[in-house]
Design a protein around this motif. Structure first.
Motif, PDB file in Angstrom:
ATOM      1  N   LYS A  14      -0.334   6.827  44.153  1.00  0.00           N
ATOM      2  CA  LYS A  14      -0.192   7.054  45.679  1.00  0.00           C
ATOM      3  C   LYS A  14      -1.213   8.070  46.438  1.00  0.00           C
ATOM      4  O   LYS A  14      -1.173   7.974  47.532  1.00  0.00           O
ATOM      5  N   THR A  15      -2.011   8.673  45.496  1.00  0.00           N
ATOM      6  CA  THR A  15      -2.765   9.517  46.026  1.00  0.00           C
ATOM      7  C   THR A  15      -4.421   9.121  46.267  1.00  0.00           C
ATOM      8  O   THR A  15      -4.895   9.172  47.480  1.00  0.00           O
ATOM      9  N   SER A  16      -4.753   8.390  45.355  1.00  0.00           N
ATOM     10  CA  SER A  16      -6.281   7.938  45.556  1.00  0.00           C
ATOM     11  C   SER A  16      -6.736   7.069  44.341  1.00  0.00           C
ATOM     12  O   SER A  16      -5.895   6.906  43.575  1.00  0.00           O
ATOM     13  N   MET A  17      -7.779   6.255  44.737  1.00  0.00           N
ATOM     14  CA  MET A  17      -8.222   5.362  43.472  1.00  0.00           C
ATOM     15  C   MET A  17      -8.716   6.296  42.356  1.00  0.00           C
ATOM     16  O   MET A  17      -8.708   5.711  41.399  1.00  0.00           O
ATOM     17  N   GLU A  18      -9.360   7.270  42.661  1.00  0.00           N
ATOM     18  CA  GLU A  18      -9.911   8.034  41.450  1.00  0.00           C
ATOM     19  C   GLU A  18      -8.626   8.562  40.742  1.00  0.00           C
ATOM     20  O   GLU A  18      -8.704   8.909  39.371  1.00  0.00           O
ATOM     21  N   ASP A  19      -7.622   9.046  41.285  1.00  0.00           N
ATOM     22  CA  ASP A  19      -6.206   9.581  40.675  1.00  0.00           C
ATOM     23  C   ASP A  19      -5.595   8.077  39.862  1.00  0.00           C
ATOM     24  O   ASP A  19      -5.213   8.484  38.750  1.00  0.00           O
ATOM     25  N   ALA A  20      -5.811   7.173  40.471  1.00  0.00           N
ATOM     26  CA  ALA A  20      -5.032   5.979  39.535  1.00  0.00           C
ATOM     27  C   ALA A  20      -6.023   5.783  38.470  1.00  0.00           C
ATOM     28  O   ALA A  20      -5.652   5.473  37.215  1.00  0.00           O
ATOM     29  N   VAL A  21      -7.380   5.817  38.423  1.00  0.00           N
ATOM     30  CA  VAL A  21      -8.333   5.521  37.263  1.00  0.00           C
ATOM     31  C   VAL A  21      -7.952   6.851  36.316  1.00  0.00           C
ATOM     32  O   VAL A  21      -7.761   6.420  34.948  1.00  0.00           O
ATOM     33  N   LYS A  22      -7.928   7.764  36.756  1.00  0.00           N
ATOM     34  CA  LYS A  22      -7.617   8.972  35.786  1.00  0.00           C
ATOM     35  C   LYS A  22      -6.207   8.635  35.139  1.00  0.00           C
ATOM     36  O   LYS A  22      -6.014   9.213  34.005  1.00  0.00           O
ATOM     37  N   ALA A  23      -5.293   8.494  35.729  1.00  0.00           N
ATOM     38  CA  ALA A  23      -3.992   8.123  35.266  1.00  0.00           C
ATOM     39  C   ALA A  23      -3.846   6.950  34.335  1.00  0.00           C
ATOM     40  O   ALA A  23      -3.258   7.057  32.983  1.00  0.00           O
ATOM     41  N   GLY A  24      -4.631   6.080  34.533  1.00  0.00           N
ATOM     42  CA  GLY A  24      -5.002   5.074  33.452  1.00  0.00           C
ATOM     43  C   GLY A  24      -5.396   5.293  32.250  1.00  0.00           C
ATOM     44  O   GLY A  24      -5.052   4.913  31.113  1.00  0.00           O
ATOM     45  N   LEU A  25      -6.490   6.047  32.448  1.00  0.00           N
ATOM     46  CA  LEU A  25      -7.071   6.567  31.079  1.00  0.00           C
ATOM     47  C   LEU A  25      -6.281   7.453  30.511  1.00  0.00           C
ATOM     48  O   LEU A  25      -6.339   7.492  29.016  1.00  0.00           O
ATOM     49  N   LYS A  26      -5.582   8.353  31.108  1.00  0.00           N
ATOM     50  CA  LYS A  26      -4.625   9.433  30.356  1.00  0.00           C
ATOM     51  C   LYS A  26      -3.665   8.483  29.601  1.00  0.00           C
ATOM     52  O   LYS A  26      -3.406   8.979  28.525  1.00  0.00           O
ATOM     53  N   LYS A  27      -3.136   7.581  30.389  1.00  0.00           N
ATOM     54  CA  LYS A  27      -1.878   7.037  29.625  1.00  0.00           C
ATOM     55  C   LYS A  27      -2.486   6.299  28.394  1.00  0.00           C
ATOM     56  O   LYS A  27      -1.964   6.133  27.327  1.00  0.00           O
ATOM     57  N   VAL A  46      -1.828  -0.847  48.684  1.00  0.00           N
ATOM     58  CA  VAL A  46      -0.966  -1.570  49.283  1.00  0.00           C
ATOM     59  C   VAL A  46      -0.634  -0.831  50.466  1.00  0.00           C
ATOM     60  O   VAL A  46      -0.874   0.383  50.645  1.00  0.00           O
ATOM     61  N   THR A  47      -0.161  -1.418  51.502  1.00  0.00           N
ATOM     62  CA  THR A  47      -0.164  -0.911  52.930  1.00  0.00           C
ATOM     63  C   THR A  47       1.214  -1.062  53.555  1.00  0.00           C
ATOM     64  O   THR A  47       2.087  -1.783  53.291  1.00  0.00           O
ATOM     65  N   ASP A  48       1.739  -0.053  54.295  1.00  0.00           N
ATOM     66  CA  ASP A  48       2.699  -0.171  55.338  1.00  0.00           C
ATOM     67  C   ASP A  48       2.472  -1.150  56.527  1.00  0.00           C
ATOM     68  O   ASP A  48       1.605  -1.778  56.579  1.00  0.00           O
ATOM     69  N   GLY A  49       3.439  -1.235  57.171  1.00  0.00           N
ATOM     70  CA  GLY A  49       3.546  -2.426  58.292  1.00  0.00           C
ATOM     71  C   GLY A  49       2.260  -1.790  59.553  1.00  0.00           C
ATOM     72  O   GLY A  49       1.797  -2.757  60.140  1.00  0.00           O
ATOM     73  N   GLY A  50       2.181  -0.436  59.421  1.00  0.00           N
ATOM     74  CA  GLY A  50       1.076   0.047  60.259  1.00  0.00           C
ATOM     75  C   GLY A  50      -0.409   0.043  59.661  1.00  0.00           C
ATOM     76  O   GLY A  50      -1.165   0.560  60.417  1.00  0.00           O
ATOM     77  N   GLY A  51      -0.534  -0.503  58.517  1.00  0.00           N
ATOM     78  CA  GLY A  51      -1.969  -0.726  58.102  1.00  0.00           C
ATOM     79  C   GLY A  51      -2.143   0.636  57.239  1.00  0.00           C
ATOM     80  O   GLY A  51      -3.579   0.684  56.896  1.00  0.00           O
ATOM     81  N   ASN A  52      -1.535   1.540  57.055  1.00  0.00           N
ATOM     82  CA  ASN A  52      -1.746   2.587  56.403  1.00  0.00           C
ATOM     83  C   ASN A  52      -1.659   2.536  54.622  1.00  0.00           C
ATOM     84  O   ASN A  52      -0.640   1.783  54.361  1.00  0.00           O
ATOM     85  N   VAL A  53      -2.425   3.189  54.089  1.00  0.00           N
ATOM     86  CA  VAL A  53      -2.543   2.814  52.493  1.00  0.00           C
ATOM     87  C   VAL A  53      -1.310   3.705  51.996  1.00  0.00           C
ATOM     88  O   VAL A  53      -1.187   4.869  52.215  1.00  0.00           O
ATOM     89  N   THR A  54      -0.387   3.138  51.300  1.00  0.00           N
ATOM     90  CA  THR A  54       0.790   3.747  50.531  1.00  0.00           C
ATOM     91  C   THR A  54       0.502   3.825  49.206  1.00  0.00           C
ATOM     92  O   THR A  54       0.964   4.681  48.436  1.00  0.00           O
ATOM     93  N   GLU A  55      -0.439   3.053  48.505  1.00  0.00           N
ATOM     94  CA  GLU A  55      -0.408   2.913  47.080  1.00  0.00           C
ATOM     95  C   GLU A  55      -1.886   2.409  46.659  1.00  0.00           C
ATOM     96  O   GLU A  55      -2.292   1.152  47.171  1.00  0.00           O
ATOM     97  N   TRP A  56      -2.731   3.171  45.754  1.00  0.00           N
ATOM     98  CA  TRP A  56      -3.726   2.526  45.354  1.00  0.00           C
ATOM     99  C   TRP A  56      -3.584   1.898  43.754  1.00  0.00           C
ATOM    100  O   TRP A  56      -2.997   2.460  43.385  1.00  0.00           O
ATOM    101  N   ARG A  57      -4.456   0.637  43.735  1.00  0.00           N
ATOM    102  CA  ARG A  57      -4.151  -0.086  42.407  1.00  0.00           C
ATOM    103  C   ARG A  57      -5.459  -0.237  41.849  1.00  0.00           C
ATOM    104  O   ARG A  57      -6.215  -0.723  42.631  1.00  0.00           O
TER     105      ARG A  57
END
Length: 67
Positions: A14-27, A46-57
């Motif tokens: 939910k934080t950033s693309m970099e955090d998603a990469v780090k989480a995947g590598l750690k797991k 993933v975005t909400d109805g207002g176009g705000n990023v809610t999750e990076w994958r």
């Protein structure tokens, strides 16, 4: 001679693309030993109805040496 294998996995943050990469590598490192590197193959948000990023994958291709 070394033999390497490539596996593919998806990770999210939910934080950033970099955090998603780090989480995947750690797991992945919990069960896969000898990780040599990773490619970020695909990025999705993933975005909400207002176009705000809610999750990076990210889709990662991870290379490790076969023992």
């Amino acid at each position: 001679m070394s033999v390497a294998k490539v596996i593919e996995l998806n990770a999210a943050s939910k934080t950033s693309m970099e955090d998603a990469v780090k989480a995947g590598l750690k797991k992945c490192a919990e069960t896969v030993k000898g990780i040599q590197g990773a490619w970020v193959n695909e990025i999705k948000v993933v975005t909400d109805g207002g176009g705000n990023v809610t999750e990076w994958r990210v889709n990662l291709k991870i290379t490790f040496l076969v023992q």
